[in-house]
Design an enzyme around this catalytic site. Sequence first.
Site, PDB file in Angstrom:
ATOM      1  N   HIS A 296     -10.276  -5.255  -3.459  1.00 26.52           N
ATOM      2  CA  HIS A 296      -8.937  -5.549  -2.920  1.00 26.52           C
ATOM      3  C   HIS A 296      -9.068  -5.965  -1.473  1.00 26.52           C
ATOM      4  CE1 HIS A 296      -9.883  -1.263  -2.570  1.00 26.52           C
ATOM      5  NE2 HIS A 296      -9.259  -1.268  -1.409  1.00 26.52           N
TER       6      HIS A 296
ATOM      7  N   ASN B 201     -12.997  -3.217   2.388  1.00 24.07           N
ATOM      8  CA  ASN B 201     -13.945  -2.133   2.605  1.00 24.07           C
ATOM      9  C   ASN B 201     -14.949  -2.101   1.454  1.00 24.07           C
ATOM     10  OD1 ASN B 201     -12.516  -1.272   4.927  1.00 24.07           O
ATOM     11  ND2 ASN B 201     -11.088  -0.117   3.661  1.00 24.07           N
TER      12      ASN B 201
ATOM     13  N   ASP C 233       0.843  -1.196   0.000  1.00 22.73           N
ATOM     14  CA  ASP C 233       0.000   0.000   0.000  1.00 22.73           C
ATOM     15  C   ASP C 233       0.878   1.247   0.000  1.00 22.73           C
ATOM     16  OD1 ASP C 233      -3.222   0.476   0.944  1.00 22.73           O
ATOM     17  OD2 ASP C 233      -1.854   2.185   1.073  1.00 22.73           O
ATOM     18  N   ILE C 234       0.476   2.260  -0.777  1.00 20.08           N
ATOM     19  CA  ILE C 234       1.258   3.490  -0.905  1.00 20.08           C
ATOM     20  C   ILE C 234       1.230   4.310   0.387  1.00 20.08           C
ATOM     21  CG2 ILE C 234      -0.563   5.035  -1.777  1.00 20.08           C
ATOM     22  CD1 ILE C 234       1.467   5.885  -3.976  1.00 20.08           C
TER      23      ILE C 234
ATOM     24  N   HIS D 240      -7.083  -5.829   1.945  1.00 22.18           N
ATOM     25  CA  HIS D 240      -5.951  -5.274   2.676  1.00 22.18           C
ATOM     26  C   HIS D 240      -5.428  -6.372   3.593  1.00 22.18           C
ATOM     27  CE1 HIS D 240      -6.936  -0.825   2.249  1.00 22.18           C
ATOM     28  NE2 HIS D 240      -8.090  -1.353   1.923  1.00 22.18           N
TER      29      HIS D 240
HETATM   30  P1  5GP Z   1      -9.751   1.404   0.211  1.00 21.48           P
HETATM   31  O1  5GP Z   1      -9.807   2.760   0.896  1.00 21.48           O
HETATM   32  O2  5GP Z   1     -10.435   1.469  -1.144  1.00 21.48           O
HETATM   33  O3  5GP Z   1     -10.209   0.256   1.038  1.00 21.48           O
HETATM   34  O4  5GP Z   1      -8.208   1.133  -0.018  1.00 21.48           O
HETATM   35  C1  5GP Z   1      -7.474   1.692  -1.070  1.00 21.48           C
HETATM   36  C2  5GP Z   1      -6.031   1.627  -0.682  1.00 21.48           C
HETATM   37  O5  5GP Z   1      -5.258   1.806  -1.834  1.00 21.48           O
HETATM   38  C3  5GP Z   1      -5.599   2.708   0.312  1.00 21.48           C
HETATM   39  O6  5GP Z   1      -5.051   2.089   1.485  1.00 21.48           O
HETATM   40  C4  5GP Z   1      -4.575   3.530  -0.463  1.00 21.48           C
HETATM   41  O7  5GP Z   1      -3.493   3.974   0.337  1.00 21.48           O
HETATM   42  C5  5GP Z   1      -4.117   2.567  -1.533  1.00 21.48           C
HETATM   43  N1  5GP Z   1      -3.725   3.204  -2.771  1.00 21.48           N
HETATM   44  C6  5GP Z   1      -4.411   4.149  -3.474  1.00 21.48           C
HETATM   45  N2  5GP Z   1      -3.765   4.480  -4.592  1.00 21.48           N
HETATM   46  C7  5GP Z   1      -2.633   3.721  -4.619  1.00 21.48           C
HETATM   47  C8  5GP Z   1      -1.540   3.623  -5.545  1.00 21.48           C
HETATM   48  O8  5GP Z   1      -1.473   4.291  -6.571  1.00 21.48           O
HETATM   49  N3  5GP Z   1      -0.556   2.735  -5.225  1.00 21.48           N
HETATM   50  C9  5GP Z   1      -0.587   1.964  -4.101  1.00 21.48           C
HETATM   51  N4  5GP Z   1       0.419   1.125  -3.894  1.00 21.48           N
HETATM   52  N5  5GP Z   1      -1.612   2.018  -3.214  1.00 21.48           N
HETATM   53  C10 5GP Z   1      -2.617   2.908  -3.469  1.00 21.48           C
END
Ligand code: 5GP
Length: 117
Positions: free
Chosen positions: A104, A91, A34-35, A106
Amino acid sequence: MSNPDPECVFCRIVSGEIPSNRLYEDDRVIAFHDIAPAAPVHFLVIPREHIPTADDVREEHADLIAHMYLTCTKLAREQDLVQPGYRIVMNVNEGGGQTCWHIHFHVLGGRTLTVMG
Ligand code: 5GP
Ligand code: ZN
């Protein structure tokens, strides 16, 4: 990859258009760090196929979801997260904290995780 969405960040990660720090990939899934990590170890496991939310998962995706899940647990073992433990989260929609519209898991570990709010 079937039905990529050119607007989708994770489809662009699958294609390689957006770089990612990958731990694992095969013909169906990709795992990458994760970024913005929320724990010392925080990676995501995504399908190559674009599926927007968990609510869009259908019976035809059952093998794919199982493969995503087993990829999470395999990588968690490799990352030495099994003891004392770790978390697998998906989520769903804005109210569930979803910000990227491509399913996805986590996987979070490497610190003590408190009860979710
Ligand atoms: P969500 O909030 O949809 O459950 O999780 C999305 C996740 O993707 C977040 O934890 C966010 O930090 C990660 N994320 C978003 N854009 C990028 C990206 O371009 N690269 C990486 N490695 N992670 C990302
Ligand atoms: Zn996508």
